[in-house]
Design a protein around this motif. Structure first.
Motif, short mmCIF file in Angstrom:
data_model
loop_
_atom_site.label_atom_id
_atom_site.label_comp_id
_atom_site.label_asym_id
_atom_site.label_seq_id
_atom_site.Cartn_x
_atom_site.Cartn_y
_atom_site.Cartn_z
N SER A 49 0.82 -1.20 0.00
CA SER A 49 0.00 0.00 0.00
C SER A 49 0.86 1.25 0.00
CB SER A 49 -0.93 0.00 1.22
OG SER A 49 -1.62 1.23 1.33
N SER A 50 0.32 2.34 -0.56
CA SER A 50 0.97 3.65 -0.50
C SER A 50 0.39 4.50 0.62
CB SER A 50 0.80 4.38 -1.84
OG SER A 50 -0.58 4.57 -2.14
N GLU A 51 -0.49 3.92 1.45
CA GLU A 51 -1.12 4.66 2.54
C GLU A 51 -0.28 4.55 3.82
OE1 GLU A 51 -5.78 3.82 1.27
OE2 GLU A 51 -4.92 2.89 3.05
N ASP A 52 -0.66 5.36 4.81
CA ASP A 52 -0.13 5.22 6.16
C ASP A 52 -0.81 4.02 6.81
OD1 ASP A 52 0.84 5.42 8.69
OD2 ASP A 52 -0.22 7.27 9.21
N THR A 53 -0.04 2.99 7.11
CA THR A 53 -0.62 1.75 7.64
C THR A 53 -0.76 1.76 9.16
OG1 THR A 53 1.60 0.75 7.65
CG2 THR A 53 0.24 0.40 5.70
N GLN A 54 -0.59 2.94 9.78
CA GLN A 54 -0.78 3.03 11.24
C GLN A 54 -2.14 3.62 11.59
OE1 GLN A 54 1.49 1.65 13.22
NE2 GLN A 54 2.62 1.14 11.33
N THR A 55 -3.02 3.70 10.62
CA THR A 55 -4.35 4.25 10.85
C THR A 55 -5.27 3.21 11.46
OG1 THR A 55 -5.00 3.65 8.60
CG2 THR A 55 -4.06 5.84 8.92
N PRO A 56 -6.40 3.63 12.04
CA PRO A 56 -7.35 2.65 12.61
C PRO A 56 -7.84 1.63 11.59
CG PRO A 56 -7.86 4.87 13.40
CD PRO A 56 -6.79 5.02 12.36
N LYS A 57 -7.97 2.03 10.32
CA LYS A 57 -8.44 1.09 9.30
C LYS A 57 -7.49 -0.09 9.19
CE LYS A 57 -7.69 1.92 4.91
NZ LYS A 57 -7.75 2.50 3.56
N TRP A 58 -6.19 0.18 9.11
CA TRP A 58 -5.20 -0.91 8.97
C TRP A 58 -5.06 -1.68 10.27
CZ3 TRP A 58 -3.17 -2.96 4.77
CH2 TRP A 58 -3.24 -2.25 3.57
N ARG A 59 -5.14 -0.99 11.41
CA ARG A 59 -5.07 -1.71 12.68
C ARG A 59 -6.25 -2.67 12.81
NH1 ARG A 59 -3.14 3.34 14.77
NH2 ARG A 59 -5.22 3.92 15.49
N GLY A 60 -7.43 -2.25 12.30
CA GLY A 60 -8.59 -3.15 12.32
C GLY A 60 -8.35 -4.38 11.46
N LEU A 61 -7.73 -4.21 10.27
CA LEU A 61 -7.44 -5.36 9.42
C LEU A 61 -6.44 -6.30 10.11
CD1 LEU A 61 -7.66 -6.84 6.71
CD2 LEU A 61 -5.75 -5.44 5.89
N ASN A 62 -5.43 -5.73 10.77
CA ASN A 62 -4.45 -6.57 11.47
C ASN A 62 -5.13 -7.38 12.58
OD1 ASN A 62 -2.35 -5.64 9.89
ND2 ASN A 62 -1.83 -3.98 11.28
N ASP A 63 -6.09 -6.76 13.27
CA ASP A 63 -6.82 -7.49 14.31
C ASP A 63 -7.61 -8.65 13.72
OD1 ASP A 63 -5.82 -5.76 16.16
OD2 ASP A 63 -7.60 -4.47 16.22
N VAL A 64 -8.24 -8.41 12.57
CA VAL A 64 -9.01 -9.48 11.92
C VAL A 64 -8.10 -10.62 11.52
CG1 VAL A 64 -10.34 -10.04 9.85
CG2 VAL A 64 -10.86 -7.96 11.13
N ILE A 65 -6.92 -10.30 10.96
CA ILE A 65 -5.98 -11.34 10.52
C ILE A 65 -5.44 -12.11 11.72
CG2 ILE A 65 -3.75 -11.73 9.41
CD1 ILE A 65 -4.42 -9.46 7.50
N GLU A 66 -5.11 -11.40 12.79
CA GLU A 66 -4.59 -12.08 13.98
C GLU A 66 -5.64 -13.02 14.59
OE1 GLU A 66 -3.24 -9.11 16.63
OE2 GLU A 66 -1.45 -8.59 15.44
N GLN A 67 -6.93 -12.65 14.44
CA GLN A 67 -8.00 -13.50 14.97
C GLN A 67 -8.43 -14.58 13.97
OE1 GLN A 67 -11.10 -10.75 16.06
NE2 GLN A 67 -9.75 -9.58 17.41
N ARG A 68 -7.75 -14.61 12.80
CA ARG A 68 -8.02 -15.62 11.77
C ARG A 68 -9.48 -15.58 11.33
NH1 ARG A 68 -3.24 -15.08 12.13
NH2 ARG A 68 -1.77 -16.65 12.90
N ARG A 69 -9.97 -14.35 11.07
CA ARG A 69 -11.34 -14.19 10.62
C ARG A 69 -11.37 -13.78 9.16
NH1 ARG A 69 -14.03 -10.15 12.71
NH2 ARG A 69 -12.36 -9.11 13.85
#
Length: 631
Positions: free
Chosen positions: A305-325
């Motif tokens: 991505s060319s975006e800032d990956t420290q935003t709530p949107k990306w943190r939410g995706l990381n949470d989903v991946i960590e929870q294997r959803r």
């Protein structure tokens, strides 16, 4: 799988190379370390030698001072003899404060003998000069003691000492290398050759006809385990080869089917490993986003991505991946080429192996750039419509208030004048009524003029007439227009015009309108007994006008929009001071119209400072020579 008879000899040749490499590396490493330590020791001894020389000179310093003061040649000779007893000292010279030599002695060393290798550490000299002070009167220099030391003795003895040390080291290294070679040959090379001979006739293409190595043929437990593992491997190969033959054709058809779907689909398919690195992506991705597969493989979704990956949107995706959803329609931007941003939407779900262990994510992706552009255009159009509607409402609210007040006065006083008993009123009352009507009409005219001015400027229909304008004269005229209002409120107006007699080429009407609006605002919002300061100064090819007041000031949240049309410094336009709120907007538009700039600084309770910077010569430069001549 057959092997040539040279297989064993090749392994033995590798063993010989291994032995030679061990000896060479050990020898070079030992010599390097030995030479390095010897060189460090040499420089350490030389440093100690010169340090001892300095200490010896300092020990004779006081005696040398006595010899110089008393000019005692015998004592001086004893000092020189005593110092020359030190093998490193080769010359001693004692002089008085005039530079006259009291004693000077030196000795020479024979040339260095030839050594078994070129001279690497030639002797060096070290000169030392001590200033001598009078023992009876410290601080007064009476002469100097000069000593020269040489490292000749160390350079003479060092080659032999170095040679002996290196020979002893080389012998030890050779013995160590021989021991290492024997250990390697006995416990590594021979068992490996024996194991290679056992595996020589294995053929993975025909495992049923391949003899298996016997673990009992090996003396060491580790190699027996290798042989047993090989036996088990060959048995597994035998079983799996049958399954492989049955599934190979079906696997080929499945792969070809998936490849065809992936290539003709407008979307793309992707897969990651358990650490999030992309391990597969279909060709549609590279065609759509102008990316090569090598730029993507091994990178995580966030790293593409060319975006800032420290935003709530990306943190939410990381949470989903960590929870294997599973996730759907996650959108982010990718830079397909420098300056070109595309938006993609991806869907993903985790997948697991037969044992239920998570091994990565799989999903699809699509280019939704056109959807984003359409949504942005729609939102921008809505914002413009909302802004236009809000501006219209503000304009109607402001105009209804501003026009109603003077119209009420005109209608009211004109009605009084039309009444039958008006002729019986005193002349002073009639004059007051007519004056009120005239004042209200003048106020309405000013409102209309402001609206027409801002409309003409924004429409680009304002006529620019360039002429010579006296800076001091225009300031004096504008101040005189608001002087009466300022006196009524006991406001002090001071001026600081550095170029009162200078000229500028610009539109005089616009300059006057800028200054009158700024001065009127300053008087209007400055409380009784306040102060206003007017400044004008040259800054290169520009003239800086600044009006400062000690008024109520403007809050920080109002500053960005204070120069917008129909904006007041008060919270609500109906409770602001008299006017349409177009004053600062006209000033800013006129400044930009004349090729200049506008800036406002303010704090509540601390006053306001408005700065207008204009070019000294306007766009029409035909009169530039006239202003130069005036200067």
């Amino acid at each position: 799988m057959s092997t040539s008879p040279t297989r064993s000899s090749t392994v033995k040749s590798v063993s010989g190379h291994q032995a030679r490499l061990v000896i060479i590396v050990a020898t070079l490493l030992g010599l390097t370390i030995g030479i390095g330590e010897s060189v460090l020791e040499y420089f350490g001894l030389r440093s100690d030698l010169f340090e001892t020389t300095e200490k010896a000179a300092q020990a004779f310093e006081q005696t040398a001072s006595v010899a110089v003061v008393s000019r005692d040649p015998e004592l001086a000779a004893q000092i020189a003899t005593g110092l020359l007893h030190f093998e490193a000292i080769i010359s001693v010279e004692l002089t008085d404060q005039t530079g006259a030599t009291i004693i000077s002695e030196q000795r020479t060393f024979p040339p260095l003998e030839d050594h078994w290798y070129p001279e690497l550490f030639p002797p060096v000299t070290h000169a030392l000069e001590l200033e001598l002070s009078d023992p009876a009167t410290p601080g007064i220099t009476v002469g100097s003691l000069r000593i020269t030391a040489s490292s000749w003795q160390i350079s003479e003895e060092w080659p032999n000492r170095l040679a002996v040390a290196l020979l002893a080291m080389a012998a030890g290294i050779a013995a160590l290398a021989a021991i290492l070679f024997y250990i390697s040959e006995r416990f590594v090379t021979r068992p490996l050759l024996q194991l290679a001979a056992a595996y020589r006739h294995l053929n993975a293409d025909d495992p049923k006809q391949s003899p298996l190595p016997e673990p009992d043929d090996f003396d060491f437990l580790e190699y027996r385990e290798i042989a047993a593992s090989g036996a088990r491997l060959m048995r597994d190969i035998t079983r799996n080869s049958e399954v492989r033959d049955l599934t190979a054709s079906e696997l080929f058809r499945s792969q070809k089917r998936f490849q065809d779907f992936a290539e003709i689909s407008s979307d793309w398919f992707w897969e990651t490993d358990r650490d999030g690195g992309i391990s597969y992506i279909s060709a549609s991705f590279t065609k759509t986003l102008n990316k090569r597969s090598g730029e993507i493989y091994g990178r995580t979704l966030a790293e593409t991505s060319s975006e800032d990956t420290q935003t709530p949107k990306w943190r939410g995706l990381n949470d989903v991946i960590e929870q294997r959803r599973q996730f759907r329609d996650f959108r982010y931007d990718i830079e397909s080429q420098p300056g070109v941003r595309k938006t993609v939407s991806i869907n993903g779900r985790p997948f697991y192996d037969e044992a239920g262990t998570f091994i990565g994510y799989r999903g699809t992706g699509a280019d939704v750039t056109n959807e984003r552009l359409i949504a942005e255009a729609r939102n921008e159009a809505l914002q413009r419509a909302e802004h236009a509607n809000r501006t219209k409402s503000e304009f109607l609210a402001t105009m209804s208030h501003e026009f109603r007040t003077p119209l009420n006065a005109i209608i009211g006083f004109s009605s009084l004048l039309a009444m039958p008993n008006t002729r019986d009123m005193a002349v002073e009352r009639l004059a007051d009524y007519s004056g009120a009507i005239q004042q209200s009409g003048q106020h309405m005219l000013e409102l209309v003029n402001d609206i027409l001015d801002i409309s003409a400027i924004e429409a680009g229909k304002r006529i620019l007439t360039l002429e010579e304008v006296g800076i001091g004269a225009i300031f004096t005229h504008c101040i005189s227009q608001v002087d009466g209002q300022a006196r009524n409120k006991a406001i002090t107006i001071s001026t600081s015009v550095e170029m009162a007699s200078d000229l500028m080429i610009t539109d005089e009407r616009s300059i006057r309108q800028i200054l009158l609006n700024l001065l009127s605002n300053a008087v209007k919002f400055t409380p009784d007994g306040g102060a206003i300061r007017c400044l004008a100064e040259a800054d290169g090819s520009e003239i800086v006008f600044r009006i400062e007041d000690s008024g109520v000031g403007i809050s920080k949240d109002r500053l960005p929009t204070i120069a917008e049309p129909f904006s007041h410094s008060s919270i609500h336009p109906h409770v602001a001071k008299e006017g349409t709120g177009l004053g600062l907007s006209i000033v800013r538009s006129l400044a930009q119209f004349l090729g200049g700039s506008f800036m406002i600084e303010s704090e509540p309770g601390a006053g306001t400072s408005v700065t207008v910077i204009l070019p000294r010569v306007g766009q029409d430069t035909s009169l530039a020579q006239d202003i130069d001549a005036a200067d």
